[in-house]
Design a protein around this motif. Structure first.
Motif, mmCIF file in Angstrom:
data_model
loop_
_atom_site.group_PDB
_atom_site.id
_atom_site.type_symbol
_atom_site.label_atom_id
_atom_site.label_comp_id
_atom_site.label_asym_id
_atom_site.label_seq_id
_atom_site.Cartn_x
_atom_site.Cartn_y
_atom_site.Cartn_z
ATOM 1 N N THR A 289 0.854 -1.183 0.000
ATOM 2 C CA THR A 289 0.000 0.000 0.000
ATOM 3 C C THR A 289 0.888 1.230 0.000
ATOM 4 O O THR A 289 1.722 1.405 0.881
ATOM 5 N N GLY A 290 0.700 2.063 -0.998
ATOM 6 C CA GLY A 290 1.531 3.244 -1.125
ATOM 7 C C GLY A 290 0.896 4.458 -0.483
ATOM 8 O O GLY A 290 -0.058 4.376 0.289
ATOM 9 N N ILE B 170 -3.195 3.994 -1.843
ATOM 10 C CA ILE B 170 -3.313 3.337 -3.146
ATOM 11 C C ILE B 170 -2.096 2.458 -3.403
ATOM 12 O O ILE B 170 -0.957 2.897 -3.230
ATOM 13 N N PRO C 230 0.960 0.488 -5.271
ATOM 14 C CA PRO C 230 1.793 0.925 -6.390
ATOM 15 C C PRO C 230 1.264 0.496 -7.750
ATOM 16 O O PRO C 230 1.328 1.260 -8.713
ATOM 17 N N LEU D 239 -1.522 2.782 -8.667
ATOM 18 C CA LEU D 239 -0.983 4.100 -9.019
ATOM 19 C C LEU D 239 -0.375 4.067 -10.416
ATOM 20 O O LEU D 239 -0.533 5.017 -11.196
ATOM 21 N N GLN D 240 0.313 2.972 -10.745
ATOM 22 C CA GLN D 240 0.883 2.840 -12.082
ATOM 23 C C GLN D 240 -0.224 2.824 -13.131
ATOM 24 O O GLN D 240 -0.120 3.472 -14.174
ATOM 25 N N LEU E 225 -3.194 4.154 -12.841
ATOM 26 C CA LEU E 225 -3.759 5.503 -12.882
ATOM 27 C C LEU E 225 -2.934 6.400 -13.813
ATOM 28 O O LEU E 225 -3.491 7.091 -14.680
ATOM 29 N N ILE E 226 -1.625 6.390 -13.630
ATOM 30 C CA ILE E 226 -0.758 7.278 -14.409
ATOM 31 C C ILE E 226 -0.734 6.870 -15.885
ATOM 32 O O ILE E 226 -0.926 7.698 -16.783
ATOM 33 N N PRO F 257 -9.086 6.704 -8.377
ATOM 34 C CA PRO F 257 -8.696 7.313 -7.099
ATOM 35 C C PRO F 257 -9.859 7.471 -6.132
ATOM 36 O O PRO F 257 -9.655 7.444 -4.912
ATOM 37 N N TYR G 246 -10.238 4.983 -3.486
ATOM 38 C CA TYR G 246 -9.329 5.092 -2.342
ATOM 39 C C TYR G 246 -9.585 6.374 -1.566
ATOM 40 O O TYR G 246 -8.706 6.872 -0.851
ATOM 41 N N TRP H 277 -9.958 9.492 -2.442
ATOM 42 C CA TRP H 277 -9.284 10.738 -2.788
ATOM 43 C C TRP H 277 -10.306 11.844 -2.988
ATOM 44 O O TRP H 277 -10.044 12.999 -2.690
#
Length: 313
Positions: free
Chosen positions: A147-148, A152, A154, A157-158, A160-161, A297, A300, A302
């Motif tokens: 959990t980063g 979220i 990693p 998150l990867q 997402l980006i 997001p 999580y 956000w």
């Protein structure tokens, strides 16, 4: 053979063109809101189970040969998942590029050219990524369960980006096709249509970068455990091939059936080709941005994002 019109606007946009842009963006947002990952991912797993004749998620991959088959099936089964459905945005650009022939052979040749460029770029990007990740091994972020920051993981998150960037690129291509934004490919080559197809194919190949689909993660982990770059490249290339099979079949059906009336209608005027191409790219590009860059997001905490009764967590 009659040369078709390039699917890029050459005149100032009118009200109808602007309306197409608005419709594409709105449709993409709505699709992201109503999309049910549980339903679509579940159908993909069921499809893989049926094709493989076993439990695709729980059963081990018995060997390298079975891994090859598994990778292609995973790509095919994941066609309609949120991390690949945007590949259907390539249909209109492919249909709006190339020559149209009156004979079946002419139409087939015209259809295979753009399809080959899109597929080649998708496979190349996926293969390079697969080779690199297999060489690195299981420590890549995409396989992490940690959990980063912001709660979220990693790998999420990867995703997402990567998907937000891909979606934004598709949105830009959509606006530029409609003449509402500068064309990033104008003047870059003597054949901008081919370059555009290669770029779209590369974006489709980029879907494997950060892809969270469970069957893909299983294939990824299997490839990473081998530490064999060539084998990893092969598996990811087959996933990319599986991802575009349905798109390719649908495109060929549109190009070859009814004496090629669909592409002929599409290319009858320059504005029609650009409007359909731009709207399709905006729809799937906007969906990708909103689903992965905004809706993910929200899972999580956000921020807030509307949840439907059928797609809530």
């Amino acid at each position: 053979m009659a040369r078709t019109h390039a699917a890029v606007a050459t005149t100032a946009p009118d009200r109808r063109t602007t309306a197409c842009a608005v419709a594409g963006v709105v449709a993409g947002v709505l699709l992201a809101v109503v999309w049910s990952a549980r339903l679509v991912d579940g159908l993909g797993v069921d499809t893989a189970d049926g094709l493989l004749g076993r439990d695709s998620l729980k059963d081990d991959i018995p060997g390298s040969g079975a891994g090859v088959v598994f990778a292609f099936v995973v790509g095919l089964a994941g066609t309609f998942t949120a991390c690949n459905v945007a590949a259907f945005g390539a249909l209109a650009p492919m249909a709006g590029t190339g020559d149209t022939g009156g004979t079946l052979g002419g139409r087939l040749a015209a259809a295979l050219r753009p399809l080959a460029w899109v597929t080649a770029a998708a496979v190349a990007v996926a293969a390079v990524y697969g080779g690199i990740c297999a060489a690195i091994g299981p420590d890549v972020p995409q396989l992490s369960t940690a959990t980063g920051g912001g709660g979220i993981p990693p790998r999420a998150l990867q995703a997402l980006i990567v998907f937000t960037v891909i979606g934004l690129a598709m949105v830009w291509l959509g606006f530029s096709a409609l003449g509402l934004a500068p064309d990033p490919l104008a003047g870059r080559t003597r054949n901008p249509e081919r370059l555009r197809l290669l770029l779209i194919g590369a974006l489709i190949g980029g879907f494997v970068i950060g892809r969270p689909y469970p069957l893909f993660r299983k294939t990824f982990a299997y490839a990473a455990d081998t530490h064999n770059a060539l084998y990893g490249a092969l598996l990811f290339a087959l996933i990319a091939l599986g991802n575009v099979v349905v798109v390719a079949v649908l495109f060929l059906a549109l190009a070859l059936t009814a004496h090629g009336r669909v592409p002929h209608w599409l290319n009858a005027t320059p504005t029609r080709a650009t409007r359909v191409t731009g709207t399709a790219l905006l729809l799937f590009g906007t969906f990708t941005v909103v689903y992965w860059g905004i809706r993910l997001p929200a899972r999580y905490d956000w921020w807030w994002f509307p949840v439907m009764p059928w797609n809530g967590s």
